[in-house]
Design an enzyme around this catalytic site. Sequence first.
Site, short mmCIF file in Angstrom:
data_model
loop_
_atom_site.label_atom_id
_atom_site.label_comp_id
_atom_site.label_asym_id
_atom_site.label_seq_id
_atom_site.Cartn_x
_atom_site.Cartn_y
_atom_site.Cartn_z
CB ALA A 247 -21.53 -1.67 -4.28
CG ASP B 140 -15.17 -5.21 -2.30
OD1 ASP B 140 -14.00 -5.43 -1.93
OD2 ASP B 140 -16.09 -6.05 -2.15
CB SER B 141 -18.77 -7.74 -5.53
OG SER B 141 -18.01 -8.55 -4.67
CG ASP C 115 -5.31 -7.42 -2.94
OD1 ASP C 115 -4.78 -8.53 -3.12
OD2 ASP C 115 -5.47 -6.92 -1.82
NE ARG D 109 -3.81 -1.91 2.50
CZ ARG D 109 -3.92 -2.76 3.52
NH1 ARG D 109 -3.20 -2.59 4.60
NH2 ARG D 109 -4.76 -3.77 3.47
CB CYS E 177 -3.72 -13.57 -1.44
SG CYS E 177 -5.48 -13.60 -1.73
#
Length: 395
Positions: free
Chosen positions: A279, A252-253, A299, A214, A339
């Site tokens: 969203a 972001d969902s 990410d 970040r 990740c």
Amino acid sequence: MSERTRIVLKSGKDQSLRRYHPWVFSGAIKKIYGPAREGILVDIYDNKDEFLASGHYQDGSIAVRVLSFHKLDLNQEFWDERVGNAWKLRQNLGLLPSAQTNVFRWINAEGDGLPGLIVDYYGGVAVVQMHSIGMYQNLGAIVQSLKKVAGEQVHTIYNKSDSSLPDKPGISNRSGFLLGNLEKGEVLENGYRFNVNWVQGQKTGFFIDQRENRKLVGEWSRDRKVLNMFGYTGGFSVYGLGGGAKVVHSVDSSGKAIDLTREHMEMNFPNDPRHEAFAEDAFRYLNEMQESYDLIILDPPAFAKHQNVLNNALQGYKRLNQKAFEKIASGGLLFTFSCSQAVSRENFRKSVFVAAANARRKVRILYQLSQPPDHPVSIFHLEGEYLKGLVMEVE
Ligand code: SAH
């Protein structure tokens, strides 16, 4: 000699333990002498009766998680020492004390010699996440050590093992307070403020592992139009705005994640009109967006939790990155992450390479990123290096 359960390995199956890999797979076991109760401490021998290691037994594909390559007594001193060593490392890293950052990973499973145990630290709050029955059976001793080692620097301990512990009979009280009862609080990361709810948030409440990455986004954001995909708490967005971005858009969902992002933006940059949050599904947003961004962060959540879905995961990374390569402005920077523990650094880079080739963009790698040093990786257990990132300049 102890009456401890002995596990004898098949011929040739001792090699990985001799190289200090901390797992014994069930297929390597020739015979078990003694009770094989979930979570007990067992000793492992090769098929010529030579002692190899001691560890926690569990019925499953990973049958033993090794705690020591010497014969071990699992007493309070053992836990005190491992927990204390982990604390010392974070002190040496300058995370403790730090005026800028009070959130870090205190115990990183295999990386701290404690397979199956994660402890994250949020300004006086320790959030414990257990992944093995062996750790669950020793929770009392572990909590004693956490208190002893941190003293007044820990006032709350919360056990958050609902979703991390395997489903086994007799495992109750998976989550709950072990000290204090504070459910959420404000933390500092590199001087930025975040509200963390360790009871309700994803994982232990915050994605601590992206702290250094970040910061890098912050350093590259000046005068750029930044798109933060899969933003969750908006961590990357806060650093982008702090770094002088012209515009930051967060996607972001989850509606809750978007609310959290807006809250964090407001806490750090009240009434700043440069930020907007949406969203929406990431793929849909990338397909339909009209804007041209010159710094994009991807990410996503782990696409592959297991080896058998690896190919789908690699396809997913290719598709996602290809979209970003197609849309990013000339001279733009793409920060892309995986990740998934099951996806190797090499495989991830290959997926991104195919994406760049398909998008017909000229791409150079500027940085190869990983997890920060409070998420240490045992050199004998490379599976522990789960976070992989690339920063690329797109011509
Ligand atoms: N970048 C974040 C962590 C991301 S976690 C940080 O620095 O903290 C992954 C996030 O992706 C979650 O918040 C989840 O809600 C979101 N997500 C999952 N699938 C998605 C999709 N298809 N489109 C957009 N967001 C998605």
